[in-house]
Design a protein around this motif. Sequence first.
Motif, PDB file in Angstrom:
ATOM      1  N   ARG A   1       1.000  29.650  18.636  1.00  0.00           N
ATOM      2  CA  ARG A   1       0.481  30.970  18.609  1.00  0.00           C
ATOM      3  C   ARG A   1      -0.593  31.038  19.818  1.00  0.00           C
ATOM      4  NH1 ARG A   1      -0.434  29.931  13.120  1.00  0.00           N
ATOM      5  NH2 ARG A   1      -2.382  29.054  13.507  1.00  0.00           N
ATOM      6  N   VAL A   2      -1.210  29.697  20.345  1.00  0.00           N
ATOM      7  CA  VAL A   2      -2.112  29.814  21.419  1.00  0.00           C
ATOM      8  C   VAL A   2      -1.165  30.106  22.799  1.00  0.00           C
ATOM      9  CG1 VAL A   2      -3.658  28.374  22.829  1.00  0.00           C
ATOM     10  CG2 VAL A   2      -3.796  28.349  20.258  1.00  0.00           C
TER      11      VAL A   2
ATOM     12  N   GLU B   1       0.893  -1.151  -0.004  1.00  0.00           N
ATOM     13  CA  GLU B   1       0.217   0.119  -0.034  1.00  0.00           C
ATOM     14  C   GLU B   1       0.853   1.230   0.037  1.00  0.00           C
ATOM     15  OE1 GLU B   1      -3.545   2.267   2.706  1.00  0.00           O
ATOM     16  OE2 GLU B   1      -2.500   0.265   3.281  1.00  0.00           O
ATOM     17  N   ASP B   2       0.681   2.048  -1.057  1.00  0.00           N
ATOM     18  CA  ASP B   2       1.496   3.413  -1.078  1.00  0.00           C
ATOM     19  C   ASP B   2       0.950   4.344   0.092  1.00  0.00           C
ATOM     20  OD1 ASP B   2       3.118   5.311  -1.892  1.00  0.00           O
ATOM     21  OD2 ASP B   2       2.461   5.572  -3.862  1.00  0.00           O
ATOM     22  N   VAL B   3       1.646   4.713   0.821  1.00  0.00           N
ATOM     23  CA  VAL B   3       1.199   5.465   2.077  1.00  0.00           C
ATOM     24  C   VAL B   3       1.861   6.887   1.859  1.00  0.00           C
ATOM     25  CG1 VAL B   3       0.395   3.840   3.565  1.00  0.00           C
ATOM     26  CG2 VAL B   3       2.810   4.727   3.602  1.00  0.00           C
ATOM     27  N   GLY B   4       2.671   7.180   0.774  1.00  0.00           N
ATOM     28  CA  GLY B   4       3.400   8.414   0.547  1.00  0.00           C
ATOM     29  C   GLY B   4       2.469   9.685   0.736  1.00  0.00           C
ATOM     30  N   ALA B   5       1.164   9.614   0.301  1.00  0.00           N
ATOM     31  CA  ALA B   5       0.592  10.874   0.057  1.00  0.00           C
ATOM     32  C   ALA B   5       0.082  11.123   1.592  1.00  0.00           C
ATOM     33  CB  ALA B   5      -0.775  10.553  -0.793  1.00  0.00           C
ATOM     34  N   GLN B   6      -0.241   9.968   2.183  1.00  0.00           N
ATOM     35  CA  GLN B   6      -0.504   9.907   3.641  1.00  0.00           C
ATOM     36  C   GLN B   6       0.395  10.695   4.646  1.00  0.00           C
ATOM     37  OE1 GLN B   6      -2.814   6.633   5.081  1.00  0.00           O
ATOM     38  NE2 GLN B   6      -3.250   5.934   3.135  1.00  0.00           N
ATOM     39  N   ILE B   7       1.538  10.123   4.131  1.00  0.00           N
ATOM     40  CA  ILE B   7       2.686  10.716   5.131  1.00  0.00           C
ATOM     41  C   ILE B   7       2.860  12.366   4.950  1.00  0.00           C
ATOM     42  CG2 ILE B   7       5.239  10.630   5.451  1.00  0.00           C
ATOM     43  CD1 ILE B   7       4.957   7.451   5.011  1.00  0.00           C
ATOM     44  N   VAL B   8       2.818  12.724   3.558  1.00  0.00           N
ATOM     45  CA  VAL B   8       2.892  13.948   3.154  1.00  0.00           C
ATOM     46  C   VAL B   8       1.789  14.840   3.958  1.00  0.00           C
ATOM     47  CG1 VAL B   8       3.044  15.846   1.322  1.00  0.00           C
ATOM     48  CG2 VAL B   8       4.369  13.618   1.339  1.00  0.00           C
ATOM     49  N   ASP B   9       0.504  14.400   3.820  1.00  0.00           N
ATOM     50  CA  ASP B   9      -0.476  14.911   4.339  1.00  0.00           C
ATOM     51  C   ASP B   9      -0.611  15.196   5.919  1.00  0.00           C
ATOM     52  OD1 ASP B   9      -3.344  16.282   4.017  1.00  0.00           O
ATOM     53  OD2 ASP B   9      -3.789  14.539   5.219  1.00  0.00           O
ATOM     54  N   THR B  10      -0.049  13.976   6.337  1.00  0.00           N
ATOM     55  CA  THR B  10      -0.012  14.159   7.912  1.00  0.00           C
ATOM     56  C   THR B  10       1.429  15.164   8.429  1.00  0.00           C
ATOM     57  OG1 THR B  10      -0.679  11.887   8.150  1.00  0.00           O
ATOM     58  CG2 THR B  10       0.218  12.741   9.910  1.00  0.00           C
ATOM     59  N   ALA B  11       2.193  14.881   7.687  1.00  0.00           N
ATOM     60  CA  ALA B  11       3.527  15.853   7.931  1.00  0.00           C
ATOM     61  C   ALA B  11       3.019  17.322   7.982  1.00  0.00           C
ATOM     62  CB  ALA B  11       4.520  15.725   7.176  1.00  0.00           C
ATOM     63  N   SER B  12       2.363  17.672   6.693  1.00  0.00           N
ATOM     64  CA  SER B  12       1.947  19.102   6.596  1.00  0.00           C
ATOM     65  C   SER B  12       0.877  19.509   7.641  1.00  0.00           C
ATOM     66  CB  SER B  12       1.113  19.333   5.180  1.00  0.00           C
ATOM     67  OG  SER B  12       0.713  20.509   4.925  1.00  0.00           O
ATOM     68  N   ARG B  13      -0.155  18.813   8.211  1.00  0.00           N
ATOM     69  CA  ARG B  13      -0.938  19.181   9.247  1.00  0.00           C
ATOM     70  C   ARG B  13      -0.227  18.939  10.445  1.00  0.00           C
ATOM     71  NH1 ARG B  13      -5.285  14.302   8.750  1.00  0.00           N
ATOM     72  NH2 ARG B  13      -5.934  15.535  10.716  1.00  0.00           N
ATOM     73  N   LEU B  14       0.817  18.296  10.755  1.00  0.00           N
ATOM     74  CA  LEU B  14       1.609  18.455  11.845  1.00  0.00           C
ATOM     75  C   LEU B  14       2.262  19.618  12.112  1.00  0.00           C
ATOM     76  CD1 LEU B  14       2.234  16.783  14.387  1.00  0.00           C
ATOM     77  CD2 LEU B  14       4.122  15.998  13.039  1.00  0.00           C
ATOM     78  N   ASP B  15       2.984  20.128  11.058  1.00  0.00           N
ATOM     79  CA  ASP B  15       3.490  21.532  10.849  1.00  0.00           C
ATOM     80  C   ASP B  15       2.573  22.455  11.323  1.00  0.00           C
ATOM     81  OD1 ASP B  15       5.755  20.217  10.520  1.00  0.00           O
ATOM     82  OD2 ASP B  15       5.974  20.528   8.351  1.00  0.00           O
ATOM     83  N   THR B  16       1.312  22.623  10.424  1.00  0.00           N
ATOM     84  CA  THR B  16       0.257  23.663  11.005  1.00  0.00           C
ATOM     85  C   THR B  16      -0.024  23.568  12.393  1.00  0.00           C
ATOM     86  OG1 THR B  16      -0.401  23.285   8.606  1.00  0.00           O
ATOM     87  CG2 THR B  16      -2.094  24.445  10.211  1.00  0.00           C
ATOM     88  N   MET B  17      -0.511  22.339  12.886  1.00  0.00           N
ATOM     89  CA  MET B  17      -0.886  22.091  14.231  1.00  0.00           C
ATOM     90  C   MET B  17       0.040  22.761  15.238  1.00  0.00           C
ATOM     91  SD  MET B  17      -3.373  21.710  16.097  1.00  0.00           S
ATOM     92  CE  MET B  17      -4.514  20.934  14.955  1.00  0.00           C
ATOM     93  N   ARG B  18       1.344  22.174  14.969  1.00  0.00           N
ATOM     94  CA  ARG B  18       2.561  23.170  15.998  1.00  0.00           C
ATOM     95  C   ARG B  18       2.448  24.545  15.724  1.00  0.00           C
ATOM     96  NH1 ARG B  18       7.276  18.631  13.814  1.00  0.00           N
ATOM     97  NH2 ARG B  18       6.600  16.892  15.164  1.00  0.00           N
ATOM     98  N   ALA B  19       2.256  24.971  14.697  1.00  0.00           N
ATOM     99  CA  ALA B  19       2.301  26.730  14.573  1.00  0.00           C
ATOM    100  C   ALA B  19       0.987  27.206  15.415  1.00  0.00           C
ATOM    101  CB  ALA B  19       2.294  27.057  13.040  1.00  0.00           C
ATOM    102  N   SER B  20      -0.024  26.481  15.251  1.00  0.00           N
ATOM    103  CA  SER B  20      -0.989  26.726  16.122  1.00  0.00           C
ATOM    104  C   SER B  20      -1.141  26.846  17.454  1.00  0.00           C
ATOM    105  CB  SER B  20      -2.453  25.782  15.345  1.00  0.00           C
ATOM    106  OG  SER B  20      -3.664  26.368  16.264  1.00  0.00           O
ATOM    107  N   VAL B  21      -0.363  25.420  17.951  1.00  0.00           N
ATOM    108  CA  VAL B  21      -0.087  25.593  19.276  1.00  0.00           C
ATOM    109  C   VAL B  21       0.574  26.444  19.835  1.00  0.00           C
ATOM    110  CG1 VAL B  21       0.808  24.127  21.237  1.00  0.00           C
ATOM    111  CG2 VAL B  21      -0.542  23.138  19.437  1.00  0.00           C
TER     112      VAL B  21
END
Length: 331
Positions: A206-207, A184-204
């Motif tokens: 800021r709060v 199963e190719d999970v490359g897209a999931q890894i990229v998407d999760t890593a991007s969401r992780l960076d966004t969530m870190r920046a959000s944390v």
Amino acid sequence: MFPVSPHRSTAAIGAALLATLALAACGGGGSSTSSAHSAASVMNGANESVGRGASVPSAVGAPAGGDSAKPAAGAGTGVTRANLAANLAATQDSLARRATIALQVTNIGQAVAKVRATTAAAQGIVLSENVGTTNSDVPLVESSTVTATTYAEITISVPSSELDGVLSDLGSVGTVIRSTSSSEDVGAQIVDTASRLDTMRASVERVRAFLQSAKDLTQIVTLEAELTRRQSDLEALEAQLASLKGSVARSPVQISLTTEPNVIVVKPHEAGFLAGLKSGWDAFTGSATVLLTIVGAVVPFLVVVALIGLPVWWYLRRRRVATPPPAVLPQ
């Protein structure tokens, strides 16, 4: 008249030869390489005789489309192959692989020991081991007797790069009954999760900055609750990314060992009209079984409702008939 200098006569002869060779080169574009080399030697001799004169064009005697074009083509081919190899490596780095294998062995204990040794040699680990019991979706015949000497299941985890070698080594433990593998190719999931992780870190972050500058108690309580929620989401994304990368780095292998040749069911590939008819009949009987099961579960309740409801209904009906209608007074 002035005497002719020998040097000037030699220069004139060389110039005449050069003009003749130039005209021959223009008229006969298809001259051979040997003629070009001989012409070059004659011109060199003429230049040496003159001592100084017009320089010989570098294009004379050089074959059209020389070797300078070949390295460029070779370099392009090398770059293309390098790109293909890089793309293939990137695709393999994003594949989550797993496999299952069923083996017929002569001795369960010895086979389990060989599986453990193969796992250790591949730097793998044993995730679970069930000897004499079944704990998976491996189809077994209904009449089979599963005991500690007839059946065992082992689930191991090995590095993905060692999966093919491990399967080959496991095939030598016994006779392969069934073997399956999937990717199963999970490359897209890894990229998407890593991007969401960076966004969530920046959000944390800021709060947290807002929380440090807050002075009102209500704002502090609200920001702390929001920070807790976002921190929880951040940890969930980190766990998800670690799980995806772990599924790429390591591959699980489910191994079934049996001493009986007919214990593990091997479903043949069926196709055609008879296969479709059989599948339809199985679906019909399955639906009928479900329907009858529901009816059997409802019947006891219907009996209770009938025993209680029928007398009540009969009593209410008799009372309605026995009660005379109210009399209507004449006006």
